[in-house]
Design a protein around this motif. Structure first.
Motif, short mmCIF file in Angstrom:
data_model
loop_
_atom_site.label_atom_id
_atom_site.label_comp_id
_atom_site.label_asym_id
_atom_site.label_seq_id
_atom_site.Cartn_x
_atom_site.Cartn_y
_atom_site.Cartn_z
N GLY B 415 29.98 -5.46 -57.09
CA GLY B 415 31.17 -4.82 -56.55
C GLY B 415 31.75 -5.60 -55.38
O GLY B 415 32.96 -5.88 -55.32
N LEU B 416 30.88 -5.98 -54.44
CA LEU B 416 31.35 -6.76 -53.29
C LEU B 416 31.94 -8.09 -53.75
O LEU B 416 32.99 -8.53 -53.26
N ALA B 417 31.27 -8.73 -54.72
CA ALA B 417 31.75 -10.02 -55.23
C ALA B 417 33.12 -9.85 -55.88
O ALA B 417 34.00 -10.71 -55.76
N MET B 418 33.31 -8.74 -56.56
CA MET B 418 34.57 -8.48 -57.26
C MET B 418 35.73 -8.37 -56.27
O MET B 418 36.80 -8.94 -56.49
N ILE B 419 35.51 -7.65 -55.17
CA ILE B 419 36.57 -7.53 -54.17
C ILE B 419 36.92 -8.91 -53.60
O ILE B 419 38.09 -9.29 -53.49
N SER B 420 35.87 -9.68 -53.28
CA SER B 420 36.10 -11.00 -52.72
C SER B 420 36.87 -11.91 -53.69
O SER B 420 37.86 -12.53 -53.32
N VAL B 421 36.46 -11.94 -54.96
CA VAL B 421 37.10 -12.88 -55.89
C VAL B 421 38.53 -12.45 -56.20
O VAL B 421 39.42 -13.29 -56.31
N LEU B 422 38.79 -11.16 -56.33
CA LEU B 422 40.16 -10.75 -56.65
C LEU B 422 41.11 -10.95 -55.46
O LEU B 422 42.29 -11.25 -55.65
N PHE B 423 40.57 -10.85 -54.25
CA PHE B 423 41.40 -11.12 -53.08
C PHE B 423 41.76 -12.61 -53.01
O PHE B 423 42.93 -12.98 -52.87
N PHE B 424 40.75 -13.48 -53.18
CA PHE B 424 41.03 -14.91 -53.11
C PHE B 424 41.85 -15.40 -54.33
O PHE B 424 42.62 -16.34 -54.23
#
Lengths: 473, 473
Positions: B415-424
């Motif tokens: 979940g944390l990785a998903m937020i990071s990748v979609l933001f970048f």
């Protein structure tokens, strides 16, 4: 939506930017100008505002509206009053137009719509809800109301919705002189036209005469003699995209629009067709990129988030399927971590090769270049290209992998997987759009997720499968 | 490239397909018709061939040429002789045209080019090599040769190359009557035109009069009075895409082309602009899909393989960088194979979200909707959409992963990785095209690999990094 005179002339290239001009030398909108318009709006200074946008073409006026803050847009229109050309509303994004129309007084809209050409009025009315539409139509004079209601009965996106009803039609027995005199003496002619139409007493289309031919003919000649008796015509119910292809193919500038019994009901103009072609290209580009075709730069954050969600969700589903394929080889991955490092390369190469083929196929289908006559030739060609690129990248990636992990065997495995994935990517890239098109589904919108699924599954399965067999994992 | 009369009428919708018609009811080319043309060519039956393609519009003739086997194409032209309209060669793919011109006798080409409008002749000549070009030009009459040579000196893709030089220009003191009489008495008028131009004795452009206005004015009125003295004009050296945007924005059908000292040298027509807009949209769609913009359906296998190679190679390089990022976490992967199974999902979601934003940005840059005035607003919007979709998919994917691997912790990590990748992905998708555009690089061609690199690297790094820290691997 024609207007050849009333516009700000494009600044000749090389000029320095005038701080008060609407566009800078790159044709970009000048923020300082927008700022000064906003100031006039906030000051309620109608006179200054009128001077600023005087002589603006409807298209520039539309761009100016979009550049303003949303709350300033209806205020600009109310302040300008009758000096605001409602045709500018045909030049803004749908969401901007809807928002503005909601804010405006009904009376302002009624008066604005009344001044418009028929096709522009339809364009503005068609997206309103039934109630707002009825309220405006009710206040229009009967003739206009009936004409607009009839146009709105044609299917959305049909020629009947986009056509102009202002046109000149004459009987075949008139002479060139009579026709020219008629045009000189009639006040209420269309703004712009490129041909006049010839009809019988019941309104059936008999022919058309381009203006240049009319000008070149001597006065006593009858229209019948000079008319083209197989004029370009489209049916009012025909889809605007089909009409656009026709204009494009035969280099038309206008075409008669007829009803099912060949009665002349309007005329399609090339400037509207240019807009249709742009919309269509726009929709294809967006669809291929996983964006809904109606997404516009002016949409709200929540609208955009919702509109992008379905594609990402579809992608998550295909990625989960691919993850399940990987899961089949859990033990192999545990024993040989190099496989986990290399497997995304195989899948990614497949995804990109599949997208290349798919892009070509989707575009060729849209422009009608790909059809029954050449489908098999293109399928064979793509398959061969897939194998050739597969072999090329098998060698390159094989060498890199062998050197990286210091074993020739891993190079061989990734090489074989590369040939397999690029071959199936090519087949998927061409078969998926062709199949969707055959079943009446827009290939631009739906091909992506299918092609990615195929390349991911084939990519992971062949690489991990070949590795498991080869290394006896 | 104008011709409104001489074409096969589109079959009205709903008709059954005539086995001998060129197009079926879906506007697709009828293979049976192509077959029967091929038979006539093989039999050398010029008479039958002439009957078959009689009344064909240049565009249909071009499509027929493309549908034939390559060796039959020049034979059709030689058999038809003067009955073949060379304008058809402007309607075929570049590679087809080059192949045909190579095979034809120089004499045939010279005679064909001589019959063409200026702009069509330039279109056919410009892609020939210098030697072939000189050979053909040498055999043309001096007037035509000089006019064509001058056009060929304008930069490729400029208005000077695409303009029509056949036009009508009159002095401002002429009356409407004089002008109409002049047009009636002159044999050698342009095929089609929508306005006449007004020039001074030195050829400087003073104004323009649309034909409909000419027709509506009384004979004694002087041209000066009715002319538009700020006519739409473009410079001959201006790029055709810029000209096309102008036509599109201001709904033009024709525009004067002037040299650097405002002397009238030609006229741009909307039908050529329609072709430019289509080519441009085509190029953008292909570029975004990783295909070279000049790739055509008729290209050979080897040409296509070579043309698709660079994009795949670029993708391989970014995939290798991503693999190196994975390699950093080799130990974590060895200890926890679930990471290898889930990591492609994170990268793939990032890639797709990045492509969505990039598609919107590239298209908005191409249509000049995105510029200095609104760049920051769009960047902010995309970033917020990225975070919103990131949180949404963090919840969905987190739940799925937690259930699949029976531990809440893996759900939290993905979940944390998903937020990071979609933001970048959102930031990369908007910043990369804007930056490339600022540096004068076509964002449609080059954005893809950069955006994918960013999303792959961020995706693998954040997922594997967060997992390594969280689980203390």
């Amino acid at each position: 939506m024609q207007d050849v005179e009333n516009r700000t002339p494009p600044s000749p290239s090389g000029d320095a930017t005038d701080p008060l001009s609407f566009r800078d030398e790159n044709e970009e909108i000048n923020p300082a100008f927008v700022e000064s318009v906003a100031e006039a709006i906030h000051a309620g200074d109608a006179e200054r505002l009128r001077q600023q946008v005087e002589d603006f073409h409807e298209s520039d006026l539309g761009d100016l509206l979009e550049a303003l803050d949303p709350e300033d847009r209806p205020r600009l229109i109310e302040l300008l009053g009758s000096a605001f050309d409602f045709a500018a509303l045909t030049e803004v994004d749908d969401s901007v137009r809807e928002e503005i129309l909601e804010e405006l007084e009904t009376q302002t809209v009624v008066e604005g719509v009344r001044e418009l050409d028929h096709d522009d009025a339809v364009y503005i009315l068609e997206d309103l809800n039934e109630e707002a539409k009825a309220e405006i139509l009710d206040q229009l004079p009967a003739v206009e109301r009936i004409a607009l209601q009839r146009a709105l009965e044609y299917p959305e996106g049909s020629a009947g919705r986009r056509m102009q009803t202002e046109l000149i039609a004459v009987p075949p027995f008139w002479t060139v002189g009579q026709t020219i005199d008629f045009m000189r003496d009639t006040e209420d002619l269309p703004d712009t036209f490129y041909e006049i139409f010839v009809i019988d007493p019941a309104g059936h289309l008999l022919g058309a005469v381009p203006l240049d031919r009319l000008l070149r003919s001597k006065r006593p000649i009858t229209i019948e003699v000079i008319m083209n008796d197989e004029p370009d015509r489209v049916e009012a119910t025909e889809d605007q995209e089909e009409v656009a292809r026709l204009f494009e193919r035969y280099n038309l500038v206008s075409a008669a629009v007829v009803d099912e019994s060949n009665r002349l009901v309007g005329v399609m103009m090339v400037d509207d067709i240019v807009d249709v072609l742009e919309e269509e290209a726009d929709a294809d580009i967006k669809a291929l990129g996983g964006v809904k075709s109606d997404e516009e730069l002016s949409d709200t954050i929540f609208y955009i988030q919702r509109s992008r969600f379905p594609w990402l969700f579809a992608n998550m589903c295909t990625a989960l399927v691919a993850a399940n394929v990987i899961n089949l080889f859990e033990e192999s991955l545990e024993r040989m971590v190099a496989l986990a490092i290399l497997m995304p390369i195989v899948a990614s190469m497949g995804g990109n090769a599949g997208t290349q083929t798919m892009t070509v196929a989707v575009r060729a289908l849209a422009t009608r270049e790909l059809g029954r006559a050449n489908a098999w030739r293109i399928i064979r060609r793509e398959a061969v290209v897939g194998v050739l690129n597969g072999v090329t990248f098998a060698v390159i990636m094989g060498l890199i992998a062998a050197l990286w992990f210091q074993t020739a065997q891993i190079g061989l495995v990734i090489g074989l997987a590369m040939i397999s994935v690029l071959f199936f990517a090519a087949l998927g890239g061409i078969f998926v759009p062709l199949a969707l098109n055959r079943f009446g589904v827009d290939p631009a919108v739906s091909s992506g997720p299918f092609v990615t699924s195929i390349t991911d599954i084939v990519g992971f399965f062949s690489f991990l499968g070949i590795a498991t067999l080869w290394f006896g994992l």
